[in-house]
Design an enzyme around this catalytic site. Structure first.
Site, PDB file in Angstrom:
ATOM      1  N   CYS A 105      85.992  55.132  92.803  1.00 34.72           N
ATOM      2  CA  CYS A 105      85.144  54.021  93.242  1.00 34.72           C
ATOM      3  C   CYS A 105      84.693  54.202  94.688  1.00 34.72           C
ATOM      4  N   CYS A 110      81.399  53.506  92.667  1.00 33.93           N
ATOM      5  CA  CYS A 110      80.772  52.212  92.984  1.00 33.93           C
ATOM      6  C   CYS A 110      80.173  52.152  94.386  1.00 33.93           C
ATOM      7  N   LYS A 113      77.340  54.687  95.250  1.00 33.12           N
ATOM      8  CA  LYS A 113      76.248  54.323  94.337  1.00 33.12           C
ATOM      9  C   LYS A 113      75.531  53.068  94.818  1.00 33.12           C
ATOM     10  N   TYR A 247      75.599  54.055  82.015  1.00 35.46           N
ATOM     11  CA  TYR A 247      75.601  53.428  83.337  1.00 35.46           C
ATOM     12  C   TYR A 247      75.157  54.430  84.422  1.00 35.46           C
ATOM     13  N   GLU A 251      71.681  54.517  86.592  1.00 33.19           N
ATOM     14  CA  GLU A 251      71.789  54.110  88.004  1.00 33.19           C
ATOM     15  C   GLU A 251      71.317  55.243  88.928  1.00 33.19           C
ATOM     16  N   HIS A 514      68.034  25.375  93.944  1.00 32.38           N
ATOM     17  CA  HIS A 514      66.629  25.743  93.972  1.00 32.38           C
ATOM     18  C   HIS A 514      66.235  26.208  95.365  1.00 32.38           C
ATOM     19  N   GLU A 519      69.570  29.766  89.018  1.00 34.63           N
ATOM     20  CA  GLU A 519      69.308  28.443  88.439  1.00 34.63           C
ATOM     21  C   GLU A 519      68.558  28.557  87.106  1.00 34.63           C
TER      22      GLU A 519
HETATM   23  P1  FAD Z   1      90.285  56.623  89.956  1.00 35.99           P
HETATM   24  O1  FAD Z   1      89.676  55.627  90.862  1.00 35.99           O
HETATM   25  O2  FAD Z   1      89.448  57.625  89.337  1.00 35.99           O
HETATM   26  O3  FAD Z   1      91.557  57.211  90.696  1.00 35.99           O
HETATM   27  C1  FAD Z   1      92.362  58.207  90.156  1.00 35.99           C
HETATM   28  C2  FAD Z   1      92.859  59.092  91.281  1.00 35.99           C
HETATM   29  O4  FAD Z   1      93.935  59.887  90.792  1.00 35.99           O
HETATM   30  C3  FAD Z   1      91.810  60.058  91.798  1.00 35.99           C
HETATM   31  O5  FAD Z   1      91.816  60.090  93.195  1.00 35.99           O
HETATM   32  C4  FAD Z   1      92.256  61.397  91.228  1.00 35.99           C
HETATM   33  O6  FAD Z   1      91.813  62.494  91.978  1.00 35.99           O
HETATM   34  C5  FAD Z   1      93.745  61.214  91.260  1.00 35.99           C
HETATM   35  N1  FAD Z   1      94.492  62.092  90.336  1.00 35.99           N
HETATM   36  C6  FAD Z   1      94.161  62.443  89.087  1.00 35.99           C
HETATM   37  N2  FAD Z   1      95.129  63.195  88.536  1.00 35.99           N
HETATM   38  C7  FAD Z   1      96.106  63.301  89.473  1.00 35.99           C
HETATM   39  C8  FAD Z   1      97.369  63.930  89.489  1.00 35.99           C
HETATM   40  N3  FAD Z   1      97.838  64.596  88.437  1.00 35.99           N
HETATM   41  N4  FAD Z   1      98.111  63.853  90.625  1.00 35.99           N
HETATM   42  C9  FAD Z   1      97.661  63.185  91.709  1.00 35.99           C
HETATM   43  N5  FAD Z   1      96.472  62.551  91.735  1.00 35.99           N
HETATM   44  C10 FAD Z   1      95.704  62.608  90.627  1.00 35.99           C
HETATM   45  N6  FAD Z   1      83.037  50.468  88.438  1.00 35.99           N
HETATM   46  C11 FAD Z   1      82.664  49.229  88.802  1.00 35.99           C
HETATM   47  O7  FAD Z   1      83.409  48.282  88.586  1.00 35.99           O
HETATM   48  N7  FAD Z   1      81.467  48.993  89.426  1.00 35.99           N
HETATM   49  C12 FAD Z   1      80.601  49.986  89.706  1.00 35.99           C
HETATM   50  O8  FAD Z   1      79.541  49.738  90.258  1.00 35.99           O
HETATM   51  C13 FAD Z   1      80.970  51.297  89.345  1.00 35.99           C
HETATM   52  N8  FAD Z   1      80.158  52.326  89.622  1.00 35.99           N
HETATM   53  C14 FAD Z   1      80.545  53.595  89.321  1.00 35.99           C
HETATM   54  C15 FAD Z   1      79.684  54.640  89.640  1.00 35.99           C
HETATM   55  C16 FAD Z   1      80.040  55.930  89.334  1.00 35.99           C
HETATM   56  C17 FAD Z   1      79.105  57.046  89.690  1.00 35.99           C
HETATM   57  C18 FAD Z   1      81.289  56.191  88.713  1.00 35.99           C
HETATM   58  C19 FAD Z   1      81.696  57.602  88.399  1.00 35.99           C
HETATM   59  C20 FAD Z   1      82.150  55.168  88.384  1.00 35.99           C
HETATM   60  C21 FAD Z   1      81.776  53.853  88.681  1.00 35.99           C
HETATM   61  N9  FAD Z   1      82.601  52.777  88.372  1.00 35.99           N
HETATM   62  C22 FAD Z   1      82.217  51.509  88.694  1.00 35.99           C
HETATM   63  C23 FAD Z   1      83.877  52.980  87.666  1.00 35.99           C
HETATM   64  C24 FAD Z   1      85.066  52.959  88.648  1.00 35.99           C
HETATM   65  O9  FAD Z   1      84.854  53.883  89.682  1.00 35.99           O
HETATM   66  C25 FAD Z   1      86.336  53.306  87.875  1.00 35.99           C
HETATM   67  O10 FAD Z   1      86.477  52.420  86.802  1.00 35.99           O
HETATM   68  C26 FAD Z   1      87.581  53.190  88.770  1.00 35.99           C
HETATM   69  O11 FAD Z   1      87.485  54.007  89.901  1.00 35.99           O
HETATM   70  C27 FAD Z   1      88.822  53.588  87.954  1.00 35.99           C
HETATM   71  O12 FAD Z   1      89.974  53.517  88.764  1.00 35.99           O
HETATM   72  P2  FAD Z   1      91.299  54.331  88.371  1.00 35.99           P
HETATM   73  O13 FAD Z   1      92.340  53.833  89.309  1.00 35.99           O
HETATM   74  O14 FAD Z   1      91.527  54.263  86.937  1.00 35.99           O
HETATM   75  O15 FAD Z   1      90.960  55.838  88.677  1.00 35.99           O
HETATM   76  P1  NAP Z   2      78.641  56.394  79.410  1.00 36.49           P
HETATM   77  O1  NAP Z   2      78.227  55.036  79.862  1.00 36.49           O
HETATM   78  O2  NAP Z   2      79.591  56.557  78.308  1.00 36.49           O
HETATM   79  O3  NAP Z   2      77.291  57.198  79.057  1.00 36.49           O
HETATM   80  C1  NAP Z   2      77.268  58.530  78.661  1.00 36.49           C
HETATM   81  C2  NAP Z   2      75.845  58.910  78.278  1.00 36.49           C
HETATM   82  O4  NAP Z   2      75.786  60.297  78.034  1.00 36.49           O
HETATM   83  C3  NAP Z   2      75.367  58.220  77.028  1.00 36.49           C
HETATM   84  O5  NAP Z   2      74.000  57.935  77.155  1.00 36.49           O
HETATM   85  C4  NAP Z   2      75.624  59.279  75.964  1.00 36.49           C
HETATM   86  O6  NAP Z   2      74.760  59.175  74.846  1.00 36.49           O
HETATM   87  C5  NAP Z   2      75.305  60.544  76.732  1.00 36.49           C
HETATM   88  N1  NAP Z   2      75.964  61.731  76.211  1.00 36.49           N
HETATM   89  C6  NAP Z   2      77.254  61.861  75.822  1.00 36.49           C
HETATM   90  N2  NAP Z   2      77.514  63.126  75.464  1.00 36.49           N
HETATM   91  C7  NAP Z   2      76.363  63.816  75.620  1.00 36.49           C
HETATM   92  C8  NAP Z   2      76.004  65.158  75.420  1.00 36.49           C
HETATM   93  N3  NAP Z   2      76.887  66.065  74.978  1.00 36.49           N
HETATM   94  N4  NAP Z   2      74.747  65.536  75.702  1.00 36.49           N
HETATM   95  C9  NAP Z   2      73.846  64.631  76.136  1.00 36.49           C
HETATM   96  N5  NAP Z   2      74.117  63.348  76.353  1.00 36.49           N
HETATM   97  C10 NAP Z   2      75.378  62.930  76.094  1.00 36.49           C
HETATM   98  O7  NAP Z   2      79.276  57.222  80.595  1.00 36.49           O
HETATM   99  P2  NAP Z   2      78.903  57.274  82.116  1.00 36.49           P
HETATM  100  O8  NAP Z   2      77.520  56.864  82.370  1.00 36.49           O
HETATM  101  O9  NAP Z   2      79.347  58.637  82.532  1.00 36.49           O
HETATM  102  O10 NAP Z   2      79.873  56.189  82.753  1.00 36.49           O
HETATM  103  C11 NAP Z   2      81.296  56.237  82.561  1.00 36.49           C
HETATM  104  C12 NAP Z   2      81.908  54.886  82.815  1.00 36.49           C
HETATM  105  O11 NAP Z   2      81.877  54.607  84.216  1.00 36.49           O
HETATM  106  C13 NAP Z   2      81.168  53.739  82.171  1.00 36.49           C
HETATM  107  O12 NAP Z   2      81.665  53.480  80.883  1.00 36.49           O
HETATM  108  C14 NAP Z   2      81.415  52.589  83.098  1.00 36.49           C
HETATM  109  O13 NAP Z   2      82.481  51.807  82.649  1.00 36.49           O
HETATM  110  C15 NAP Z   2      81.749  53.218  84.423  1.00 36.49           C
HETATM  111  N6  NAP Z   2      80.630  52.912  85.349  1.00 36.49           N
HETATM  112  C16 NAP Z   2      80.407  51.615  85.715  1.00 36.49           C
HETATM  113  C17 NAP Z   2      79.324  51.320  86.529  1.00 36.49           C
HETATM  114  C18 NAP Z   2      79.048  49.901  86.925  1.00 36.49           C
HETATM  115  O14 NAP Z   2      79.923  49.063  86.796  1.00 36.49           O
HETATM  116  N7  NAP Z   2      77.869  49.585  87.428  1.00 36.49           N
HETATM  117  C19 NAP Z   2      78.499  52.315  86.963  1.00 36.49           C
HETATM  118  C20 NAP Z   2      78.753  53.613  86.583  1.00 36.49           C
HETATM  119  C21 NAP Z   2      79.830  53.901  85.767  1.00 36.49           C
HETATM  120  P3  NAP Z   2      75.181  58.359  73.524  1.00 36.49           P
HETATM  121  O15 NAP Z   2      74.900  56.923  73.842  1.00 36.49           O
HETATM  122  O16 NAP Z   2      74.318  58.929  72.487  1.00 36.49           O
HETATM  123  O17 NAP Z   2      76.637  58.626  73.307  1.00 36.49           O
END
Ligand code: FAD
Ligand code: NAP
Length: 541
Positions: A105, A110, A113, A247, A251, A514, A519
């Site tokens: 995140c 997040c 982004k 997502y 985005e 408003h 609203e």
């Molecule tokens: P992470 O935050 O992924 O943390 C896991 C950590 O563990 C990482 O630092 C990793 O390197 C570390 N790790 C992994 N394996 C090991 C190991 N074996 N030993 C030690 N460390 C390890 N969510 C929202 O709510 N709003 C958003 O706008 C949003 N935007 C997103 C945009 C993008 C581009 C992405 C990719 C995700 C977004 N998300 C968003 C999703 C959000 O980031 C994740 O849901 C959240 O970070 C998950 O938290 P987590 O604690 O499960 O894992």
């Molecule tokens: P995602 O939402 O699961 O979307 C993956 C996309 O890739 C889908 O359109 C999928 O198509 C396509 N796809 C999958 N396999 C493919 C392949 N082999 N070749 C071509 N296209 C393929 O995953 P994500 O966008 O990576 O996001 C991961 C998670 O992060 C989300 O579920 C969300 O919870 C979190 N996230 C949250 C936010 C937010 O809160 N604003 C922002 C970013 C991420 P199909 O639909 O056909 O499977």
């Protein structure tokens, strides 16, 4: 509280009998030696199951993964008096991108982004500003500087990394910058700059999150990038192909286009599959109107690097027709894999979900009672930061404060930060119909024009709201959908109302603020069933 002592093993040797005992529910072991009727404890410190003397490396909780969920649980647990260690380690991406403490995140999700989304929105606002009387240079001469944005974003991230480390230190959580894996059910092995360490814990939390997947096609890993790289790219991305229309794909396409880079989205099935498809269609349409291209029902087949450094990507559509084009950047946003493989879960007996790499838990507990999991690593749970945080905090309270409260994964609100944002909570119209039958569902809808759109004469085609409710009684609301500016801010409040089982009657009785866009939900009154025009009649009707 009664305490029972368990006999773990007995060794008889030359008149001595050595007993290894543990206190029930406490995984510390002690060694007791008996000669005739005399018992003596020969280890002043308890030993573990392998006979190692436990000392400083004995924790109430070891958290593997210092992201949203892991850190929330660790800090809460430490605040409740537990001795906690957090391991966090980031494996660099194929092009070498790496980052600090805090997880996805903060570093590659997040936060960067949202900042880049804001940069793109400001670009639009600059153009609106002229219509509001601001005397600015000729619109076409206003340029964006990628390097400045990247630097500002990365500086912010570094400051968050620093604050996170300080916070852990203040809360007396031990931070270990090492990759953790299971040696046995209570022992985590890690290698740090100082060398190998073994840590034993009463409870272990798996909070390792996930990393982006690459498609299995030639050139994808060598030449493609993912969301892990985009926010820290040294040079501007240029003409970009985004593969994936979830997502992340939408985005990224949104902010890249807003910053002035040509953006194309390759869609495998439909954009935002799993979301309300009418709303997803509106989002995709609004993006197309801004100049983002969509390649529908297509799959990439290969990526090659040309002599001039640009990337040639080939793809097929669902008729098996082949196409190719040249891009500066190819960003794969095709979903994420959980980082469970590196954990050596077999050593602890932890089982993965049947169809993949995630952990199928009940109340965050794995099949091994003292090993828990939160966040993106969980099977069939929303992959969102606040979900990981809430689950982590509640778990700590259950483990260390006798709380019984469990995480409620229902009606979690979310927002997709596309140029026209989409905020939603509850059921999509199609799922509501599927669950309750079309005859039992009432769908209210309306297009609206935010006041601030009037002067720049922005189109209203894509500002749309929808409320899905039951038809009977006061009409309990099942889903709320909002496309428009600040969708996250709007839907957050309504998410609290949904938690309280808000009805359509209560929504209509709520007095609006408003002039706001939120609203509009209090003014909504046209049902789809009526066939009436959902376009706005006036601003105050
Ligand atoms: P992470 O935050 O992924 O943390 C896991 C950590 O563990 C990482 O630092 C990793 O390197 C570390 N790790 C992994 N394996 C090991 C190991 N074996 N030993 C030690 N460390 C390890 N969510 C929202 O709510 N709003 C958003 O706008 C949003 N935007 C997103 C945009 C993008 C581009 C992405 C990719 C995700 C977004 N998300 C968003 C999703 C959000 O980031 C994740 O849901 C959240 O970070 C998950 O938290 P987590 O604690 O499960 O894992
Ligand atoms: P995602 O939402 O699961 O979307 C993956 C996309 O890739 C889908 O359109 C999928 O198509 C396509 N796809 C999958 N396999 C493919 C392949 N082999 N070749 C071509 N296209 C393929 O995953 P994500 O966008 O990576 O996001 C991961 C998670 O992060 C989300 O579920 C969300 O919870 C979190 N996230 C949250 C936010 C937010 O809160 N604003 C922002 C970013 C991420 P199909 O639909 O056909 O499977």
């Amino acid at each position: 509280m009664a305490t029972a002592v368990c006999l773990r093993n007995v060794i008889r040797f030359k008149g001595f009998t050595r007993y290894r005992v543990s206190v029930t529910n406490n995984h510390a072991f002690s060694t007791v030696v008996q000669r005739s009727n005399l018992f003596s404890i020969i280890t002043s410190k308890p030993t573990d199951i392998l006979g190692r003397i436990k000392g400083d490396t004995e924790y109430d909780l070891i958290v593997i993964g210092g992201g949203s969920g892991g850190l929330a649980c660790a800090k809460e647990a430490a605040g409740l008096g537990a001795k906690v260690a957090v391991l966090d380690y980031v494996t660099p991406t194929p092009i070498g991108t790496k980052w600090g403490l805090g997880g996805t995140c903060v570093n590659v999700g997040c936060i960067p982004k949202k900042l880049m989304h804001q940069a793109a929105l400001l670009g639009e606002a600059v153009h609106d500003a002229q219509k509001y009387g601001w005397e600015l240079p000729e619109a076409s001469t206003i340029k964006h500087n990628w390097e400045s944005l990247r630097e500002a974003v990365q500086n912010h991230i570094k400051s968050v990394n620093w604050v996170t480390r300080v916070e852990l230190r203040d809360k007396k959580v031990e931070y270990i910058n090492g990759l953790g894996s299971f040696k046995d059910p209570h022992t985590i092995e890690t290698v740090t700059k100082q060398g190998q360490r073994l840590l034993t814990g009463k409870y272990i939390l798996i909070a390792v999150g996930g990393r982006p997947r690459y498609p299995d096609i030639p050139g994808a890993v060598e030449y493609g990038i993912t969301s892990d790289d985009i926010f820290s790219l040294d040079s501007p991305p240029g003409k970009t192909l985004i593969v994936g229309a979830g997502y992340i794909g939408l985005e990224c396409a949104g902010f890249l286009n807003g910053l002035g880079y040509e953006a194309t989205v390759m869609v495998r099935s439909v954009p935002l599959r799993g979301f309300d498809q009418q709303m997803a269609g509106i989002i995709a349409e609004s993006m197309e109107l801004k100049g983002i291209k969509f390649l529908n029902k297509c799959l990439p087949t290969s990526v090659k690097k040309q002599d001039n450094g640009r990337l040639l990507i080939s793809w097929k559509n669902n008729q098996n027709e082949e196409f190719s084009d040249v891009f500066d950047t190819i960003l794969f946003a095709i979903g994420r894999k959980a980082l469970t493989q590196e954990l050596l879960l077999d050593n602890a007996g932890v089982k993965l979900s049947e169809d993949g790499d995630k952990l199928d838990c009940l109340n965050e507990q794995t099949n091994i009672p003292h090993i828990y999991a939160v966040g993106d690593v969980l099977y069939r749970k929303p992959e969102l930061t606040p979900v990981a945080i809430q689950a982590g905090k509640l778990l700590a309270k259950r483990l260390f404060a006798n709380s019984q409260e469990v995480m409620d994964y229902d009606n979690v609100a979310t927002t997709i930060f596309t140029p026209m944002e989409y905020g939603t909570v509850g059921l999509s119209e199609e799922v509501a119909i599927q669950r309750h039958g079309e005859e039992n569902i009432e769908t209210y809808h309306a297009y609206y024009k935010p006041t601030e759109f009037f002067i720049p004469q922005r189109s209203i085609v894509h500002c749309y709201i929808k409320v899905v409710a039951l038809r009977t009684g006061d009409q309990q609301i099942l889903g709320m959908h909002f496309v428009g500016p600040q969708a996250g801010e709007v839907i957050q409040g309504f998410a609290a109302a949904m938690k309280c089982n808000i009805t359509f009657k209560q929504l209509s009785n709520t007095v609006g603020i408003h002039p706001t866009t939120a609203e509009e939900f209090t003014r909504i009154n046209i049902t789809k069933r009526s066939g009436k025009d959902p376009n706005p009649q006036s601003c105050c009707s």
